[in-house]
Scaffold this active site. Structure first.
Site, short mmCIF file in Angstrom:
data_model
loop_
_atom_site.label_atom_id
_atom_site.label_comp_id
_atom_site.label_asym_id
_atom_site.label_seq_id
_atom_site.Cartn_x
_atom_site.Cartn_y
_atom_site.Cartn_z
N SER A 142 -5.90 -15.41 7.40
CA SER A 142 -5.15 -16.65 7.65
C SER A 142 -5.83 -17.33 8.84
O SER A 142 -6.41 -16.64 9.69
CB SER A 142 -3.70 -16.33 8.03
OG SER A 142 -3.07 -17.48 8.57
N TYR A 155 1.96 -11.43 13.23
CA TYR A 155 1.14 -12.01 12.17
C TYR A 155 -0.28 -12.29 12.68
O TYR A 155 -1.27 -11.88 12.07
CB TYR A 155 1.80 -13.29 11.66
CG TYR A 155 1.17 -13.88 10.42
CD1 TYR A 155 1.28 -13.24 9.20
CD2 TYR A 155 0.47 -15.09 10.48
CE1 TYR A 155 0.71 -13.79 8.05
CE2 TYR A 155 -0.10 -15.64 9.33
CZ TYR A 155 0.02 -14.99 8.12
OH TYR A 155 -0.55 -15.53 6.98
N1 LIG Z 1 1.37 -19.48 2.52
C1 LIG Z 1 0.53 -19.81 3.46
O1 LIG Z 1 0.57 -20.94 3.95
C2 LIG Z 1 -0.52 -18.83 3.92
C3 LIG Z 1 -1.49 -19.26 4.84
C4 LIG Z 1 -2.48 -18.38 5.26
C5 LIG Z 1 -2.51 -17.09 4.75
N2 LIG Z 1 -1.55 -16.68 3.85
C6 LIG Z 1 -1.63 -15.30 3.37
O2 LIG Z 1 -1.67 -15.29 1.95
C7 LIG Z 1 -0.99 -14.13 1.45
C8 LIG Z 1 0.09 -14.55 0.47
O3 LIG Z 1 0.97 -15.46 1.10
P1 LIG Z 1 2.12 -16.23 0.29
O4 LIG Z 1 2.37 -17.49 0.99
O5 LIG Z 1 1.82 -16.24 -1.15
O6 LIG Z 1 3.36 -15.26 0.62
P2 LIG Z 1 4.51 -14.70 -0.30
O7 LIG Z 1 5.57 -14.18 0.62
O8 LIG Z 1 4.89 -15.69 -1.35
O9 LIG Z 1 3.79 -13.47 -1.02
C9 LIG Z 1 3.57 -12.24 -0.37
C10 LIG Z 1 3.87 -11.15 -1.38
O10 LIG Z 1 3.60 -9.87 -0.79
C11 LIG Z 1 4.59 -8.99 -1.26
N3 LIG Z 1 4.72 -7.84 -0.36
C12 LIG Z 1 5.23 -7.83 0.89
N4 LIG Z 1 5.24 -6.58 1.37
C13 LIG Z 1 4.72 -5.78 0.40
C14 LIG Z 1 4.49 -4.39 0.29
N5 LIG Z 1 4.81 -3.56 1.28
N6 LIG Z 1 3.93 -3.91 -0.84
C15 LIG Z 1 3.61 -4.75 -1.87
N7 LIG Z 1 3.84 -6.07 -1.83
C16 LIG Z 1 4.39 -6.58 -0.71
C17 LIG Z 1 5.86 -9.82 -1.30
O11 LIG Z 1 6.87 -9.24 -2.12
C18 LIG Z 1 5.34 -11.13 -1.83
O12 LIG Z 1 5.40 -11.20 -3.23
C19 LIG Z 1 -0.45 -13.38 2.67
O13 LIG Z 1 -1.35 -12.35 3.02
C20 LIG Z 1 -0.42 -14.46 3.73
O14 LIG Z 1 -0.53 -13.93 5.03
C21 LIG Z 1 -0.56 -17.51 3.45
#
Ligand SMILES: NC(=O)c1ccc[n+]([C@@H]2O[C@H](COP(=O)([O-])OP(=O)(O)OC[C@H]3O[C@@H](n4cnc5c(N)ncnc54)[C@H](O)[C@@H]3O)[C@@H](O)[C@H]2O)c1
Length: 266
Positions: A142, A155
């Protein structure tokens, strides 16, 4: 079809980024194992890929539990004969400041974001080595892993740790023909994730207001969507990236390159 005949595991397959990457890999011909601790996220992502004509399997698994991770990788092997691609995407977003963060919440965020990535990488890489099958491992970071964000101590710390996890794992695995790279998303346009959730049969969710005005600060004038990360993941997973390892690929619409006081929309 850049990934025809390949098998991919994607963790954290919610309808947002993980679901977008899983569908993007499948659209390029990969069979995809969709992994999430929430069973509906694993199953609905796999069903969606199958409806689009791809091959997929949904597995409920907590990536912080080594026995569950080993069993999940074992099922991927039984179902598809091996694994070529791993996308470590499961994560817990958001948090609190260093003054407020409870230890329990800190421990869980570090466990999912860092230890979960370590465990999945360990078990998938062991399988690749055992089968003599080279592969590509992608770690989702991220922009908060590159910068200090207030109110997000767990985070920022865990995502920053993943940047050097990627380099160190790349060194461990280079002689086995396994490449390890990270992919840096940034604040993501929410529309595609909401639409994907609807396509998976869920009710339309409300857009939640965000604390920071990301769109005002982004150099390109538009935030990236999961499909943009999917295209970058396809590249890193494919033979086009055969000489790329230990690298971070930022798909952040210029966010990290920006001179900090510049407000592009001003
Ligand atoms: N959304 C954003 O703006 C953004 C920006 C930068 C980075 N990211 C990164 O992208 C990735 C996905 O983000 P997102 O926005 O789709 O989030 P999200 O919350 O929609 O998806 C994350 C998923 O991880 C799963 N999860 C959590 N703990 C878990 C575990 N112990 N075992 C298995 N699964 C587990 C959750 O159930 C969820 O489905 C993350 O790593 C996040 O840090 C997101």
């Amino acid at each position: 079809m850049k990934l025809a005949g390949k098998v991919a595991i994607v963790t954290g397959t919610s309808p947002n980024i993980g679901g977008g990457i899983a569908e993007g890999l499948a659209d390029e011909g990969a069979a995809v194992v969709c992994v999430d601790q929430v069973p509906e996220n694993a199953q609905q992502c796999a069903e969606s890929i199958k409806r689009r004509g791809g091959q997929a399997l949904g597995i409920a698994c907590d990536v912080t539990d080594e026995a569950q991770v080993a069993a999940m990788v074992g099922r991927a092997r039984e179902s598809f004969g091996g694994v070529d691609i791993l996308v470590n995407n499961a994560g817990i977003l958001g948090g609190l400041s260093v003054l407020e963060m409870p230890l329990e919440r800190w421990n869980r965020q570090i466990a999912v974001n860092l230890t979960g990535t370590f465990l999945c990488t360990k078990h998938v890489a062991r399988l690749m080595v055992e089968l003599g099958r080279p592969g590509s491992i992608i770690v989702i970071v991220s922009t908060a892993g590159h910068q200090g964000q207030a109110g997000n101590i767990g985070y920022c710390t865990s995502k920053s740790g993943l940047l050097n996890f990627t380099r160190a794992a790349a060194m461990d695995l280079a002689r086995h023909g396994i490449r390890v790279n990270s992919l840096t998303p940034t604040a993501t346009d929410v529309e595609e994730g909401l639409a994907r959730a609807e396509a998976w049969g869920r009710p339309r969710a409300e857009r939640r207001p965000r604390l920071l005005d990301f769109a005002k600060m982004i150099p390109t004038g538009a935030l990236p969507s999961p499909r943009h990360y999917a295209r970058a993941a396809v590249f890193l997973a494919s033979d086009d990236a055969e000489m790329i390892t230990g690298m971070d690929l930022r798909v952040d619409a210029g966010a990290i390159a920006k001179y900090w006081p510049w407000v592009p929309s001003a």
